[in-house]
Design an enzyme around this catalytic site. Sequence first.
Site, PDB file in Angstrom:
ATOM      1  N   HIS A 166     -33.577  -8.745  -1.280  1.00 22.79           N
ATOM      2  CA  HIS A 166     -34.279 -10.053  -0.813  1.00 22.79           C
ATOM      3  C   HIS A 166     -34.756 -10.007   0.491  1.00 22.79           C
ATOM      4  CE1 HIS A 166     -30.572 -11.245  -3.390  1.00 22.79           C
ATOM      5  NE2 HIS A 166     -31.597 -11.685  -4.334  1.00 22.79           N
ATOM      6  N   LYS A 177     -30.347  -0.214 -10.000  1.00 21.22           N
ATOM      7  CA  LYS A 177     -30.794  -1.499  -9.288  1.00 21.22           C
ATOM      8  C   LYS A 177     -29.818  -2.214  -8.628  1.00 21.22           C
ATOM      9  CE  LYS A 177     -32.571  -5.792 -11.099  1.00 21.22           C
ATOM     10  NZ  LYS A 177     -31.726  -6.912 -11.471  1.00 21.22           N
ATOM     11  N   HIS A 184     -29.084  -9.946  -0.300  1.00 19.56           N
ATOM     12  CA  HIS A 184     -28.891  -8.323  -0.368  1.00 19.56           C
ATOM     13  C   HIS A 184     -30.220  -7.764   0.198  1.00 19.56           C
ATOM     14  CE1 HIS A 184     -31.220  -7.823  -3.936  1.00 19.56           C
ATOM     15  NE2 HIS A 184     -30.157  -8.379  -4.736  1.00 19.56           N
ATOM     16  N   CYS A 231     -31.033 -16.031 -21.679  1.00 18.09           N
ATOM     17  CA  CYS A 231     -30.465 -14.949 -20.616  1.00 18.09           C
ATOM     18  C   CYS A 231     -30.073 -15.793 -19.392  1.00 18.09           C
ATOM     19  CB  CYS A 231     -31.122 -13.782 -20.416  1.00 18.09           C
ATOM     20  SG  CYS A 231     -30.338 -12.932 -18.947  1.00 18.09           S
ATOM     21  N   CYS A 242     -29.253  -8.559 -22.716  1.00 19.81           N
ATOM     22  CA  CYS A 242     -30.640  -8.453 -22.065  1.00 19.81           C
ATOM     23  C   CYS A 242     -30.643  -7.198 -21.232  1.00 19.81           C
ATOM     24  CB  CYS A 242     -30.410  -9.640 -20.626  1.00 19.81           C
ATOM     25  SG  CYS A 242     -31.633  -9.417 -19.417  1.00 19.81           S
ATOM     26  N   LYS A 268     -26.493  -8.653  -7.541  1.00 18.71           N
ATOM     27  CA  LYS A 268     -25.184  -9.301  -7.322  1.00 18.71           C
ATOM     28  C   LYS A 268     -24.435  -9.157  -8.564  1.00 18.71           C
ATOM     29  CE  LYS A 268     -28.045 -13.054  -5.580  1.00 18.71           C
ATOM     30  NZ  LYS A 268     -28.840 -13.926  -6.193  1.00 18.71           N
ATOM     31  N   CYS A 297     -31.621 -14.303 -16.188  1.00 24.46           N
ATOM     32  CA  CYS A 297     -32.932 -14.344 -16.017  1.00 24.46           C
ATOM     33  C   CYS A 297     -33.453 -15.959 -16.040  1.00 24.46           C
ATOM     34  CB  CYS A 297     -34.009 -13.789 -17.317  1.00 24.46           C
ATOM     35  SG  CYS A 297     -33.679 -12.074 -17.567  1.00 24.46           S
ATOM     36  N   HIS A 305     -30.165  -7.485 -17.385  1.00 25.26           N
ATOM     37  CA  HIS A 305     -28.459  -7.768 -16.708  1.00 25.26           C
ATOM     38  C   HIS A 305     -27.523  -7.356 -17.556  1.00 25.26           C
ATOM     39  CE1 HIS A 305     -31.258 -10.836 -15.005  1.00 25.26           C
ATOM     40  NE2 HIS A 305     -30.674 -10.686 -13.802  1.00 25.26           N
TER      41      HIS A 305
HETATM   42  N1  MSP Z   1     -35.244 -17.749  -8.076  1.00 24.82           N
HETATM   43  C1  MSP Z   1     -35.989 -16.785  -8.833  1.00 24.82           C
HETATM   44  C2  MSP Z   1     -37.263 -16.721  -7.952  1.00 24.82           C
HETATM   45  C3  MSP Z   1     -38.017 -18.183  -8.028  1.00 24.82           C
HETATM   46  S1  MSP Z   1     -39.556 -18.065  -7.391  1.00 24.82           S
HETATM   47  C4  MSP Z   1     -40.310 -19.321  -7.721  1.00 24.82           C
HETATM   48  C5  MSP Z   1     -35.359 -15.441  -8.319  1.00 24.82           C
HETATM   49  N2  MSP Z   1     -34.578 -15.383  -7.404  1.00 24.82           N
HETATM   50  S2  MSP Z   1     -33.750 -14.226  -7.101  1.00 24.82           S
HETATM   51  O1  MSP Z   1     -32.790 -14.622  -6.034  1.00 24.82           O
HETATM   52  O2  MSP Z   1     -33.227 -13.250  -8.230  1.00 24.82           O
HETATM   53  O3  MSP Z   1     -34.665 -13.221  -6.155  1.00 24.82           O
HETATM   54  C6  MSP Z   1     -35.569 -12.379  -6.831  1.00 24.82           C
HETATM   55  C7  MSP Z   1     -36.254 -11.455  -5.700  1.00 24.82           C
HETATM   56  O4  MSP Z   1     -35.638 -10.837  -4.848  1.00 24.82           O
HETATM   57  C8  MSP Z   1     -37.317 -10.552  -6.513  1.00 24.82           C
HETATM   58  O5  MSP Z   1     -38.436 -10.759  -6.984  1.00 24.82           O
HETATM   59  C9  MSP Z   1     -37.645  -9.490  -5.120  1.00 24.82           C
HETATM   60  O6  MSP Z   1     -38.382 -10.357  -4.496  1.00 24.82           O
HETATM   61  C10 MSP Z   1     -36.230  -9.504  -4.519  1.00 24.82           C
HETATM   62  N3  MSP Z   1     -35.463  -8.704  -4.924  1.00 24.82           N
HETATM   63  C11 MSP Z   1     -34.280  -8.663  -5.576  1.00 24.82           C
HETATM   64  N4  MSP Z   1     -33.701  -7.506  -5.866  1.00 24.82           N
HETATM   65  C12 MSP Z   1     -34.598  -6.608  -5.406  1.00 24.82           C
HETATM   66  C13 MSP Z   1     -34.344  -5.118  -5.256  1.00 24.82           C
HETATM   67  N5  MSP Z   1     -33.460  -4.512  -5.548  1.00 24.82           N
HETATM   68  N6  MSP Z   1     -35.524  -4.706  -4.515  1.00 24.82           N
HETATM   69  C14 MSP Z   1     -36.562  -5.428  -3.840  1.00 24.82           C
HETATM   70  N7  MSP Z   1     -36.516  -6.577  -4.089  1.00 24.82           N
HETATM   71  C15 MSP Z   1     -35.769  -7.282  -4.794  1.00 24.82           C
HETATM   72  O7  MSP Z   1     -35.603 -14.575  -9.289  1.00 24.82           O
END
Ligand code: MSP
Length: 482
Positions: free
Chosen positions: A23, A296, A20, A127, A145, A299, A130, A148
Site C-alpha cells: 500500500h 505475494k 503494508h 470471494c 479464489c 494481510k 476480492c 486469496h
Molecule cells: N479497497 C480496494 C480498492 C478500492 S479503489 C476504488 C482495495 N483495497 S486494498 O487495501 O486491498 O488495496 C489494494 C491496493 O494496494 C493495490 O491495488 C495496490 O495499489 C496496493 N497493493 C497491495 N498489495 C501490494 C503489493 N504487494 N505490491 C504493490 N502494491 C500492492 O483493493
Amino acid sequence: MTTDNVYITTPIYYVNAMPHIGHAYTTIVADVLARHFARKGPTFFSTGSDENSLKNVEAAKRAGTPVQQYVDEMALHWSAAWDSLGLEPTEFIRTSSEQHRKGVHHFWREVVARGDIYKGTYQGHYCQGCEAYINQSELPEDRTCPLHKTKLTELEQENYFFRASKYRDAVLLHIEQNPDFIVPESRRNEVVNYLKHHFDDISVSRPATEWGIPVPDDPSQVIYVWFDALVNYLTVIGYGTDTEKFRQWWPADIHLIGKDIIKFHCALWPAMLLSANLPLPRQIVAHGFFTVDGEKISKSLGNAINPIALMAKYGNDALRYYMLTRLPFGSDGNFSLEGLQEAYNADLANGLGNLASRVSNMVARYISGQLLGEINMMRYIEFLGEVRARTNRLDFKGALDYIWSLVRECNKRIEDTKPWVLAKQEGAHNKLAALLTELSCDILAIGEALEPYMPNTSHKIAVSFNFDRIKKMEPLFPRLGD
Ligand code: MSP
C-alpha cells in the site's frame, strides 16, 4: 478544468489491518507524481479508506468494537501512517463519511435516470477477499479464489443490477482510440480480453445489514462496495456536494492502482462513468506487485512488512529510493531487508551522501565556500530535462538510475582528479576552484532532480549548496546502528 490542473488518485484501502509496504508503494508513487506535477501547476492528490466493505465489519467483530468506531480508529491510523512516511495527500476520503454518501446517492440516481439499474436475482460464487462474485466463466474447479486461496461462498440474492454490458462496446472503443488510457500495454490487453469475453451486467447491491450505504429509496438494500468505493474518485473532489470544485478537477489525470484491481478500474468504472454521463479519466496506471521471498504480501498471508518501522530505521527517502528502484514500471519486484540495507549503504550513504559531504567539505576548506561565477547551464538543463522526461513516462527507476549515473560519475571524477593533491600544488588554485564549482553544480542539479523523489534529501542539498556560500554538510545518510 484548465490544462495545468493535475489530479492523481490512489486506490482507497481497506482498513481491516494496518498498511503494508505494498500500500505504501502506490501511495509513494502518487506522492512522487504529485510533487512532480506541482512544480508546473495546481495538483490534487487523493487517497483514503474503503470502509463499507464486509472485511471491515468482520475485523471490527474480531476486535470487539462497533464498526463505526473501528473504522474511525483505523482511518486515523492509516492517515497517520501516510503522515509519518512524509506523504502529503491533498485529501483523505473516507467512504463512511456524509460527503461520500451524498455523492454516491447522487451518482446512483444519475445511473437510475439513464435506465441502467434493474432488479434481479443473482446466484453465484462470492470471494470475500476480492469483495466480488467470480464470473461463471472464470470459476475455478475447486471453488477456491486463486488470489486469496480461500473457499468461495455460494450466494443467491435478490439484488439491483447495473447494465454494464450496455457500455461494453463504448469502453472497448475508448480503449482502442486512446492507447494511453490503460498502461502498461500488457494490462490493456488483459482488460480488452476481459471486456470481450467476461464483462457482463453486475450486481450492485446486497440485502441490507447494519453496515454500508443504503440504496436510495430502498433501505432494504445496501450498495455493493465496489460500486460505492469507485465513486470516491468523484466524491473526494466534491461530486454531489461542491460542484465548482468538482468541475475544477474532474476528469482525473492518473488513477494509480495495483494490477490486482484493473478489471474494476478499467472496465466497470468507465462503464459507470459513461452511464452517469461523466468524462472518463485520462489514464489508468497499473503497477506490479511486491513480493517478499517470492510470495505475494497480504494481510491474509501474514508476511506483511510494516513500512513505519522501516521508515524509523532508514528514513523516508531511503525507503522511497529502494521501493522505486526495485519495481521497474509494470513489473513485479522482490522486497528484502538485505536489499534495502545494501541500497542504503552502497547508493545512499557511500554514493550520494559521501559525494555531498566530501564536496561541501572541500569547498569550505580549500576555497572558503566560494564558487567561481560561471556555471554550465546547458549541462544542468539537459540533465534535469532528461530526469523530467523519464518521470513523465512514469519511468521512476529510469529517472533514479539516471540521477545515480551522475552521482557515480562525480565520485569517480573526484577519485581521478584528486582535489586534495591539487590543494597542495602551487598555482593550481584556479583549476581546483573550477573543479569544485563543477562538482557543486552537479550536486545542485542532483538535488533539484531529486525533489519529487526524495524531498528531504533534496531540501538538505539545496540548503547546503547555496551558491552564495557552500556550507559543510552533515551526513545525508548516517551510518546505521544495529
Ligand atoms: N479497497 C480496494 C480498492 C478500492 S479503489 C476504488 C482495495 N483495497 S486494498 O487495501 O486491498 O488495496 C489494494 C491496493 O494496494 C493495490 O491495488 C495496490 O495499489 C496496493 N497493493 C497491495 N498489495 C501490494 C503489493 N504487494 N505490491 C504493490 N502494491 C500492492 O483493493
